[in-house]
Design a protein around this motif. Structure first.
Motif, PDB file in Angstrom:
ATOM      1  N   ILE A 279       5.458   6.552   3.736  1.00 31.70           N
ATOM      2  CA  ILE A 279       4.784   5.311   4.127  1.00 31.70           C
ATOM      3  C   ILE A 279       5.158   4.971   5.563  1.00 31.70           C
ATOM      4  O   ILE A 279       6.338   4.980   5.925  1.00 31.70           O
ATOM      5  N   ASN A 280       4.167   4.679   6.381  1.00 29.76           N
ATOM      6  CA  ASN A 280       4.410   4.190   7.739  1.00 29.76           C
ATOM      7  C   ASN A 280       4.575   2.678   7.661  1.00 29.76           C
ATOM      8  O   ASN A 280       3.606   1.949   7.439  1.00 29.76           O
ATOM      9  N   HIS A 281       5.798   2.201   7.831  1.00 26.36           N
ATOM     10  CA  HIS A 281       6.084   0.777   7.667  1.00 26.36           C
ATOM     11  C   HIS A 281       5.473  -0.067   8.780  1.00 26.36           C
ATOM     12  O   HIS A 281       5.313  -1.284   8.623  1.00 26.36           O
ATOM     13  N   LYS A 282       5.167   0.548   9.912  1.00 24.66           N
ATOM     14  CA  LYS A 282       4.588  -0.205  11.020  1.00 24.66           C
ATOM     15  C   LYS A 282       3.092  -0.419  10.845  1.00 24.66           C
ATOM     16  O   LYS A 282       2.571  -1.494  11.156  1.00 24.66           O
ATOM     17  N   THR A 283       2.398   0.602  10.371  1.00 18.46           N
ATOM     18  CA  THR A 283       0.942   0.508  10.241  1.00 18.46           C
ATOM     19  C   THR A 283       0.488   0.173   8.832  1.00 18.46           C
ATOM     20  O   THR A 283      -0.671  -0.196   8.625  1.00 18.46           O
ATOM     21  N   GLY A 284       1.388   0.306   7.845  1.00 25.42           N
ATOM     22  CA  GLY A 284       1.004   0.021   6.471  1.00 25.42           C
ATOM     23  C   GLY A 284       0.078   1.063   5.881  1.00 25.42           C
ATOM     24  O   GLY A 284      -0.799   0.743   5.076  1.00 25.42           O
ATOM     25  N   ILE A 285       0.260   2.334   6.268  1.00 23.11           N
ATOM     26  CA  ILE A 285      -0.563   3.419   5.734  1.00 23.11           C
ATOM     27  C   ILE A 285       0.300   4.307   4.850  1.00 23.11           C
ATOM     28  O   ILE A 285       1.415   4.678   5.220  1.00 23.11           O
ATOM     29  N   ILE A 286      -0.245   4.644   3.677  1.00 13.82           N
ATOM     30  CA  ILE A 286       0.421   5.540   2.738  1.00 13.82           C
ATOM     31  C   ILE A 286      -0.145   6.944   2.923  1.00 13.82           C
ATOM     32  O   ILE A 286      -1.367   7.134   2.951  1.00 13.82           O
ATOM     33  N   TYR A 287       0.747   7.922   3.070  1.00 16.27           N
ATOM     34  CA  TYR A 287       0.330   9.326   3.229  1.00 16.27           C
ATOM     35  C   TYR A 287       0.762  10.089   1.985  1.00 16.27           C
ATOM     36  O   TYR A 287       1.951  10.108   1.647  1.00 16.27           O
ATOM     37  N   VAL A 288      -0.207  10.707   1.297  1.00  8.82           N
ATOM     38  CA  VAL A 288       0.082  11.461   0.078  1.00  8.82           C
ATOM     39  C   VAL A 288      -0.339  12.906   0.280  1.00  8.82           C
ATOM     40  O   VAL A 288      -1.489  13.185   0.643  1.00  8.82           O
ATOM     41  N   VAL A 289       0.604  13.832   0.043  1.00  6.04           N
ATOM     42  CA  VAL A 289       0.275  15.255   0.117  1.00  6.04           C
ATOM     43  C   VAL A 289      -0.481  15.629  -1.158  1.00  6.04           C
ATOM     44  O   VAL A 289       0.056  15.529  -2.261  1.00  6.04           O
ATOM     45  N   ASP A 290      -1.733  16.060  -0.981  1.00  5.09           N
ATOM     46  CA  ASP A 290      -2.538  16.502  -2.123  1.00  5.09           C
ATOM     47  C   ASP A 290      -2.494  18.022  -2.145  1.00  5.09           C
ATOM     48  O   ASP A 290      -3.282  18.705  -1.501  1.00  5.09           O
ATOM     49  N   GLN A 291      -1.528  18.542  -2.914  1.00  2.00           N
ATOM     50  CA  GLN A 291      -1.326  19.989  -2.935  1.00  2.00           C
ATOM     51  C   GLN A 291      -2.543  20.714  -3.481  1.00  2.00           C
ATOM     52  O   GLN A 291      -2.910  21.795  -3.006  1.00  2.00           O
ATOM     53  N   GLY A 292      -3.181  20.119  -4.454  1.00  2.00           N
ATOM     54  CA  GLY A 292      -4.337  20.773  -5.072  1.00  2.00           C
ATOM     55  C   GLY A 292      -5.548  20.842  -4.171  1.00  2.00           C
ATOM     56  O   GLY A 292      -6.426  21.692  -4.363  1.00  2.00           O
ATOM     57  N   ALA A 293      -5.646  19.942  -3.159  1.00  2.00           N
ATOM     58  CA  ALA A 293      -6.788  19.932  -2.240  1.00  2.00           C
ATOM     59  C   ALA A 293      -6.401  20.399  -0.842  1.00  2.00           C
ATOM     60  O   ALA A 293      -7.220  20.339   0.073  1.00  2.00           O
ATOM     61  N   TYR A 294      -5.152  20.847  -0.660  1.00  2.00           N
ATOM     62  CA  TYR A 294      -4.672  21.401   0.614  1.00  2.00           C
ATOM     63  C   TYR A 294      -4.825  20.396   1.768  1.00  2.00           C
ATOM     64  O   TYR A 294      -5.167  20.766   2.885  1.00  2.00           O
ATOM     65  N   CYS A 295      -4.556  19.125   1.503  1.00  2.00           N
ATOM     66  CA  CYS A 295      -4.737  18.119   2.541  1.00  2.00           C
ATOM     67  C   CYS A 295      -3.778  16.959   2.350  1.00  2.00           C
ATOM     68  O   CYS A 295      -2.960  16.959   1.416  1.00  2.00           O
ATOM     69  N   ILE A 296      -3.891  15.988   3.233  1.00  2.00           N
ATOM     70  CA  ILE A 296      -3.103  14.761   3.150  1.00  2.00           C
ATOM     71  C   ILE A 296      -4.075  13.595   3.012  1.00  2.00           C
ATOM     72  O   ILE A 296      -5.016  13.466   3.797  1.00  2.00           O
ATOM     73  N   ARG A 297      -3.847  12.743   2.002  1.00  2.00           N
ATOM     74  CA  ARG A 297      -4.724  11.588   1.759  1.00  2.00           C
ATOM     75  C   ARG A 297      -4.080  10.330   2.348  1.00  2.00           C
ATOM     76  O   ARG A 297      -2.869  10.124   2.229  1.00  2.00           O
ATOM     77  N   LEU A 298      -4.911   9.492   2.977  1.00  2.00           N
ATOM     78  CA  LEU A 298      -4.442   8.255   3.591  1.00  2.00           C
ATOM     79  C   LEU A 298      -4.982   7.056   2.816  1.00  2.00           C
ATOM     80  O   LEU A 298      -6.183   7.001   2.484  1.00  2.00           O
ATOM     81  N   TYR A 299      -4.083   6.071   2.523  1.00  2.00           N
ATOM     82  CA  TYR A 299      -4.466   4.871   1.783  1.00  2.00           C
ATOM     83  C   TYR A 299      -3.875   3.639   2.483  1.00  2.00           C
ATOM     84  O   TYR A 299      -2.824   3.704   3.124  1.00  2.00           O
ATOM     85  N   GLU A 300      -4.576   2.492   2.322  1.00  2.00           N
ATOM     86  CA  GLU A 300      -4.064   1.220   2.827  1.00  2.00           C
ATOM     87  C   GLU A 300      -3.047   0.664   1.850  1.00  2.00           C
ATOM     88  O   GLU A 300      -3.263   0.682   0.638  1.00  2.00           O
TER      89      GLU A 300
END
Length: 640
Positions: free
Chosen positions: A483-504
């Motif tokens: 979690i980026n505490h400054k911007t309030g963005i959650i970063y989740v590694v999606d291993q099954g989709a080979y990417c990183i998902r971003l959430y508010e």
């Protein structure tokens, strides 16, 4: 404009030798540009052929002090002041020699009264001379305060007014034909003005350097203050830890001492009772023998024959009875108590080590394993496949206990604090990683091997109460989370989709995905864990491409790096960063944790070898710089 310095200040501030504290006499300049009286340098005691500067302590090779160059600038200023002092006289007008002087002619270097000043300024020969009040003379510019009368060395009654550029000396009109014929001669004032302009320009540059030096001096003093505070803190830290260690050792030795003393006391009490009983038995036999012997001896001595024979049977019976008593010798007591043989206590480990974190290029030592917590099991404080680990706002260590389907927390001493199970889902919850935001845990519930999770992120408070779940519509297999505490963005590694998902973080709304499958820039084959540094950059591990990629907060590729030595990792898993943005990587198959600077340059192995780590997986750093690692032995290990 040049800096205004009163003439009388030169002597005190600039023209005093640092050794004798008097006005310079034949000032000599050392290679370090510090000046001293020639005589003072001669008197300095130092190695033969060497001079140690009394100011900066630099050592200079000088075979002969007299050959050192003269400090021309200091010598010239001294001459100017001497001339000024000699020409000022007793304060009377040098024109009429009657009135007190009120003014001074800079060009003639004479003191004048008010009347003579007016006449002097109207005379054709001195019409353009500069006349200044004496009260202002002390505060005029350096250039003007140094323009006292200089007479020609060949014609003592003639002022120098010209300058020979070929000979580079001032001269008078009479010398023009005799000594400087054919030379390029210019007006002295014009050359002096040019010199002043050039010198003033260069002085401005030197003033800037002076200001920079002053700023750095102030910074240096602050650093000295901070250094002193840090030194005191470190000193107290070492003393405190030393005292705690001594108390622990005393406690351990005291416990062993008490154990030995109790064992000795038990043996003593047992043996003491046995010997005491024997002594009592011998006392009884002694009394019986003494009494019987006395009675029979008296009968034999004082009875008549008739009386003796009357008691003869009793005498024989008593004698036979006493003779039948057997007195066994008492055993020697030499080895009755166990012998104590003093042993040597061998201390293992050390009081501590120093670890410098001031420079990214600093040399770091490996950390020592301070403690390991847990082991395989289901009880509180035990683990079954511990994976991701984090540190919450209370300083508690938070562990994703995968097979036990729970989150466990413990304090820094390893004491279990809470177990947070998750119930009521369609499939068993399989915690893989955990991130902390304020007093909230964000847990990835994914699939690892045969343990199939719900492919979501669970949000709960520190008591385990579930607040919400999100990501189920996008996530194929959530793994690492940050979690980026400054911007309030959650970063989740999606291993099954080979990417990183971003959430508010406020609404848990899906923003976008970053990356795709592949081994190029911002591409992944088997992404694992993720961390965020102070600049918001993403650090992502990939266990198939065996590399760490560093991305911008928006997912732009910055650079990638591999382990050291041999230039590669072997199944990198957990990643984290410290306050200096150094990067820590769990190099799984190589059984080590490696440390890199913010640019991916290798610094050191924090821990290395199967004797301390076995396939490290999750990693976090505590507030006081300790490194917390989970590994395949089902332990949580703390390094310091």
């Amino acid at each position: 404009m040049a800096t205004k310095i009163p003439v009388d200040k030169f002597d005190d501030d600039l023209l005093t030798c640092p050794v004798c504290l008097e006005r310079y006499k034949n000032p000599k300049i050392l290679p370090c540009y510090h000046s001293f009286c020639e005589e003072c340098l001669v008197k300095l005691n130092g190695p033969p052929g060497k001079v140690i500067c009394p100011i900066c302590r630099q050592v200079h090779i000088v075979s002969n002090i007299h050959t050192l160059p003269l400090s021309i600038m200091i010598d010239s200023v001294i001459d100017i002041i001497k001339t000024h002092e000699s020409q000022r006289g007793d304060g009377s007008c040098q024109g009429c020699e009657e009135n007190s002087s009120t003014d001074i002619c800079i060009d003639c270097a004479v003191d004048l009264c008010e009347t003579c000043s007016k006449a002097h300024s109207k005379m054709p020969v001195s019409l353009r001379h500069r006349i200044r009040p004496i009260v202002d003379f002390q505060a005029v510019e350096l250039r003007e305060s140094s323009m006292v009368a200089i007479y020609c060395s060949s014609h003592s009654d003639k002022l120098v007014e010209l300058y020979c550029e070929q000979c580079r000396i001032p001269t008078c009109l009479l010398c023009l034909e005799s000594c400087h014929k054919g030379h390029e001669v210019v007006a002295l004032q014009g050359v002096a003005d040019n010199l002043c302009m050039e010198a003033n320009d260069r002085i401005k540059q030197l003033d800037q350097k002076k200001r920079e030096a002053e700023v750095n001096k102030i910074k240096g003093k602050k650093q000295l203050e901070e250094l002193a505070k840090t030194h005191l803190h470190r000193e107290q830290q070492i003393k405190k830890h030393s005292q705690e260690t001594i108390e622990k050792l005393i406690k351990i030795v005291t416990l062993e001492e008490n154990s030995h003393l109790n064992k000795l006391k038990t043996n003593y009490d047992k043996l003491n009772k046995e010997i005491y009983n024997e002594v009592r038995r011998f006392e009884t036999v002694e009394k019986q023998l003494k009494s019987t012997i006395t009675i029979i001896s008296n009968l034999l001595q004082y009875s008549s024959a008739a009386q003796l024979m009357k008691t003869s049977e009793e005498i024989y019976r008593q004698l036979n009875q006493l003779e039948s008593i057997t007195i066994d010798p008492l055993d020697e007591m030499r080895d009755a108590l166990p012998l104590f043989r003093p042993g040597n206590i061998v201390l293992q480990g050390s009081l501590g080590t120093f670890r410098t974190l001031e420079s990214p290029d600093a040399v770091y030592a490996e950390m020592e394993l301070e403690k390991k917590i847990g082991g395989e099991g289901t009880a509180p404080g035990m683990y079954d496949v511990p994976l991701g680990v984090s540190v919450d706002t209370r300083g508690h260590i938070v562990v994703a206990d995968n097979n036990n389907q729970r989150i466990q927390t413990m304090d820094i001493c390893g004491r279990p604090k809470s177990q947070l199970p998750f119930k009521g889902y369609s499939k068993p919850v399989r915690p893989i990683d955990v991130a902390v935001y304020d007093n909230t845990y964000f847990v990835t519930d994914g699939t690892r091997g045969l343990n199939v999770g719900n492919n979501q992120v669970i949000v709960c408070n520190i008591s385990g109460k579930v607040i919400t779940c999100f990501g189920g519509e996008q996530l194929h297999n959530p793994y690492g989370i940050a979690i980026n505490h400054k911007t309030g963005i959650i970063y989740v590694v999606d291993q099954g989709a080979y990417c990183i998902r971003l959430y508010e973080i406020e609404s848990f709304k899906y923003i976008k995905s970053v990356g795709c499958r592949g081994n190029g820039n911002c591409q992944f084959e088997y992404p694992q864990f993720i961390a965020i540094n102070n600049k918001g950059c993403l650090i992502v591990s990939d266990a198939v491409t065996n590399r760490i990629q560093v991305l911008t907060s928006d997912g732009g590729f910055k650079f990638a790096f591999c382990g050291s030595p041999n230039g590669k990792f072997h199944l990198p898993y957990g990643v984290t960063t410290d306050g200096k943005d150094n990067i820590y990587v769990c190099d799984g198959r190589n059984d080590r944790v490696q440390m890199f600077n913010s640019e991916g340059k290798f610094i050191t192995n924090i821990a290395n070898g199967r004797d301390v780590l076995s396939f490290p997986i999750g990693i976090a750093i505590t507030g006081d710089g300790k490194v917390v690692v989970t590994d395949s032995t089902y332990f949580v290990k703390i390094f310091s």
